[in-house]
Design an enzyme around this catalytic site. Structure first.
Site, PDB file in Angstrom:
ATOM      1  N   SER A 125       0.793  -1.233   0.000  1.00  0.00           N
ATOM      2  CA  SER A 125       0.000   0.000   0.000  1.00  0.00           C
ATOM      3  C   SER A 125       0.825   1.283   0.000  1.00  0.00           C
ATOM      4  O   SER A 125       0.265   2.366  -0.187  1.00  0.00           O
ATOM      5  CB  SER A 125      -0.944   0.026   1.198  1.00  0.00           C
ATOM      6  OG  SER A 125      -2.055  -0.789   0.940  1.00  0.00           O
ATOM      7  N   LYS A 161       0.392   3.414  -2.986  1.00  0.00           N
ATOM      8  CA  LYS A 161      -0.783   4.278  -3.173  1.00  0.00           C
ATOM      9  C   LYS A 161      -0.412   5.762  -3.156  1.00  0.00           C
ATOM     10  O   LYS A 161      -1.121   6.593  -3.717  1.00  0.00           O
ATOM     11  CB  LYS A 161      -1.835   3.948  -2.105  1.00  0.00           C
ATOM     12  CG  LYS A 161      -2.377   2.520  -2.265  1.00  0.00           C
ATOM     13  CD  LYS A 161      -3.262   2.083  -1.105  1.00  0.00           C
ATOM     14  CE  LYS A 161      -3.703   0.624  -1.305  1.00  0.00           C
ATOM     15  NZ  LYS A 161      -4.475   0.097  -0.146  1.00  0.00           N
ATOM     16  N   TYR A 176      -4.279  -2.213 -10.029  1.00  0.00           N
ATOM     17  CA  TYR A 176      -4.128  -2.111  -8.568  1.00  0.00           C
ATOM     18  C   TYR A 176      -3.203  -3.215  -8.020  1.00  0.00           C
ATOM     19  O   TYR A 176      -2.273  -2.938  -7.259  1.00  0.00           O
ATOM     20  CB  TYR A 176      -5.518  -2.188  -7.923  1.00  0.00           C
ATOM     21  CG  TYR A 176      -5.497  -2.241  -6.423  1.00  0.00           C
ATOM     22  CD1 TYR A 176      -5.278  -1.085  -5.667  1.00  0.00           C
ATOM     23  CD2 TYR A 176      -5.667  -3.444  -5.739  1.00  0.00           C
ATOM     24  CE1 TYR A 176      -5.240  -1.140  -4.282  1.00  0.00           C
ATOM     25  CE2 TYR A 176      -5.623  -3.501  -4.359  1.00  0.00           C
ATOM     26  CZ  TYR A 176      -5.414  -2.350  -3.639  1.00  0.00           C
ATOM     27  OH  TYR A 176      -5.359  -2.401  -2.258  1.00  0.00           O
ATOM     28  N   TYR A 212      -3.920   3.147   7.916  1.00  0.00           N
ATOM     29  CA  TYR A 212      -5.173   2.421   8.131  1.00  0.00           C
ATOM     30  C   TYR A 212      -5.870   2.996   9.363  1.00  0.00           C
ATOM     31  O   TYR A 212      -5.915   4.212   9.546  1.00  0.00           O
ATOM     32  CB  TYR A 212      -4.920   0.909   8.305  1.00  0.00           C
ATOM     33  CG  TYR A 212      -3.975   0.320   7.291  1.00  0.00           C
ATOM     34  CD1 TYR A 212      -4.348   0.231   5.945  1.00  0.00           C
ATOM     35  CD2 TYR A 212      -2.718  -0.131   7.643  1.00  0.00           C
ATOM     36  CE1 TYR A 212      -3.491  -0.324   5.009  1.00  0.00           C
ATOM     37  CE2 TYR A 212      -1.853  -0.688   6.702  1.00  0.00           C
ATOM     38  CZ  TYR A 212      -2.247  -0.770   5.392  1.00  0.00           C
ATOM     39  OH  TYR A 212      -1.400  -1.304   4.470  1.00  0.00           O
ATOM     40  N   VAL A 257       1.214  -3.664   3.963  1.00  0.00           N
ATOM     41  CA  VAL A 257       1.204  -4.939   4.696  1.00  0.00           C
ATOM     42  C   VAL A 257       2.461  -5.777   4.479  1.00  0.00           C
ATOM     43  O   VAL A 257       2.646  -6.783   5.157  1.00  0.00           O
ATOM     44  CB  VAL A 257      -0.034  -5.813   4.373  1.00  0.00           C
ATOM     45  CG1 VAL A 257      -1.295  -5.228   4.955  1.00  0.00           C
ATOM     46  CG2 VAL A 257      -0.160  -6.060   2.900  1.00  0.00           C
TER      47      VAL A 257
HETATM   48  N1  GLU Z   1      -2.631  -5.507  -2.025  1.00  0.00           N
HETATM   49  C1  GLU Z   1      -3.089  -5.441  -0.686  1.00  0.00           C
HETATM   50  C2  GLU Z   1      -4.589  -5.567  -0.631  1.00  0.00           C
HETATM   51  O1  GLU Z   1      -5.262  -4.901  -1.345  1.00  0.00           O
HETATM   52  C3  GLU Z   1      -2.637  -4.152  -0.101  1.00  0.00           C
HETATM   53  C4  GLU Z   1      -2.668  -4.292   1.323  1.00  0.00           C
HETATM   54  C5  GLU Z   1      -1.989  -3.140   2.011  1.00  0.00           C
HETATM   55  O2  GLU Z   1      -0.754  -2.991   1.962  1.00  0.00           O
HETATM   56  O3  GLU Z   1      -2.746  -2.398   2.628  1.00  0.00           O
HETATM   57  O4  GLU Z   1      -5.126  -6.345   0.127  1.00  0.00           O
END
Ligand code: GLU
Length: 313
Positions: free
Chosen positions: A68, A71, A195, A247, A265
Site C-alpha cells: 500500500s 498508493k 491495482y 489504516y 502490509v
Molecule cells: N494488495 C493489498 C490488498 O489490497 C494491499 C494491502 C496493504 O498494503 O494495505 O489487500
C-alpha cells in the site's frame, strides 16, 4: 532542544541495534504465500536527506513488497493527470474502519473516504487507467516510481501480483460494488489488474526513501532538480499521509511518531520529515491494525531523537 544536525548514521545504527533483540516481533501478513514466506527477522532503515546523503542500517538493499505504500505514488500520478477533480471521486477523511471495509462504502454511496483505503486506491487506479490499456497504465506507474527513485532497477514482483489476484475476493467485492454505483469508468478486471500490480512493486528501503524525497523537499527532487509536484500538492500529500496513511492506526502513528507516513502490509513504511529527510523502514511483522510493529517503533525513536516530529519537541 535536539541537536541541529544529528549524527544520522550513528542514530540509525543505534536504532537497529536496540531493536535487534526483537527482530521477528509482530505478525507477518499471510494472506498470500509470497508475503507469508518472507523472513520475519528482516529489518531495514534508510534515511535520505535533501543534500543527497543516505544513512542506512540492516537489510536496506533487499527488495520487499511495498504494497500500500505504492498508493502514494499512484495518487501523485492521478493528481498530475486530473488535478483537483480527483477529489470529486475520493474523500480526504480518515476512515476509522479496516482498510478493506465495505460497510462505510455503502453508507457513502461508493465514494471512498480517502485515497489510501483499498476502495480509494482502486478508484485512483481507475483514474490512472483512463485512456490506457492496463499494461500501459502499469508501465506508467512503474516508470514514475523509477523516475522518483532515480533508479531503473525497480520491478514488479509478478508472483505477488498473481497471488493478489488469486486471493483478491474482497478487492473484487469493493470494485464491483463501486462499479455498481457507477463510480468506476473501466472494467473491474482491468482496474484491479492495475491495482494488484502496483501493490506488487518491490523496492529496497534505500530506493523507497529516495522515491519519497520529493515529499520532504516541497515537491521538487532536490538531487535531480526535477519538479515532481507543486509545493502545495506536496504539502497536501503529506497531510493525507499523516491523517490516513496507517489504516485504522493513523491517529496512533501521528501521536507516537508525528510524521506523515504510509505503510503497507509487506511491513514497509515511507515517512516524511519535511525539509529534513525521507525515511523508509521495513520489518515484516505487523501490529494489530496492519502496520509494521518494529518499523513504527524505529520511526518513533528516530523522530524523537532527531527532533523531527512536525509537532515540535
Ligand atoms: N494488495 C493489498 C490488498 O489490497 C494491499 C494491502 C496493504 O498494503 O494495505 O489487500
Amino acid at each position: 532542544m535536539p541537536p541541529a544536525e544529528p549524527d544520522l548514521q550513528a542514530l540509525v545504527a543505534r536504532i537497529h541495534d536496540e531493536l535487534a533483540p526483537r527482530f521477528g516481533a509482530g505478525k507477518v501478513a499471510d494472506y498470500i504465500p509470497p508475503l507469508a514466506h518472507v523472513d520475519p527477522r528482516k529489518f531495514a532503515i534508510a534515511v535520505v536527506t535533501p543534500e543527497g546523503e543516505t544513512f542506512a542500517a540492516g537489510d536496506a538493499d533487499e527488495p520487499f513488497s511495498i504494497q500500500s505504500v505504492s498508493k502514494v505514488f499512484t495518487l501523485t500520478l492521478a493528481l498530475g493527470r486530473l488535478g483537483d477533480r480527483v477529489w470529486d471521486r475520493v474523500g480526504r477523511e480518515p476512515s476509522g474502519d479496516p482498510f478493506n471495509s465495505i460497510v462505510q462504502l455503502e453508507h457513502e454511496q461508493g465514494r471512498p473516504r480517502n485515497p489510501f483505503i483499498n476502495a480509494g486506491a482502486i478508484t485512483v487506479a481507475d483514474m490512472v487507467l483512463a485512456g490506457h490499456t492496463p499494461r500501459e497504465a502499469i508501465g506508467e506507474i512503474l516508470r514514475f516510481v523509477r523516475f522518483l527513485a532515480d533508479d531503473e532497477d525497480i520491478a514488479i514482483d509478478q508472483a505477488v501480483a498473481r497471488a493478489e489476484h488469486e486471493t483478491g475476493d474482497r478487492n473484487f467485492a469493493l470494485a464491483h460494488f463501486m462499479h455498481g454505483f457507477g463510480r468506476l469508468t473501466n472494467p473491474v478486471a482491468h482496474v484491479l489488474g492495475v491495482y494488484f500490480h502496483h501493490c506488487a512493486i518491490a523496492m529496497t528501503a534505500r530506493q523507497l526513501a529516495r522515491a519519497g524525497l520529493f515529499l520532504a523537499a516541497g515537491g521538487r527532487d532536490p538531487l535531480t532538480g526535477a519538479r515532481v509536484v507543486a509545493p502545495a500538492r506536496a504539502r497536501r500529500l503529506n497531510a493525507l499521509m499523516l491523517t490516513c496513511g496507517h489504516y485504522d492506526g493513523s491517529g496512533e502513528f501521528a501521536f507516537k511518531v508525528g510524521l506523515p507516513g504510509k505503510s503497507g502490509v509487506g511491513g514497509g513504511i515511507l515517512a516524511v520529515a519535511p525539509g529534513r529527510a525521507a525515511i523508509a523502514v521495513w520489518s515484516p511483522g505487523l501490529n494489530a491494525v496492519g502496520n509494521s510493529l518494529l518499523g513504527s517503533e524505529a520511526l518513533e525513536l528516530l523522530a524523537a531523537r532527531a527532533g523531527w516530529s512536525i509537532f515540535g519537541g
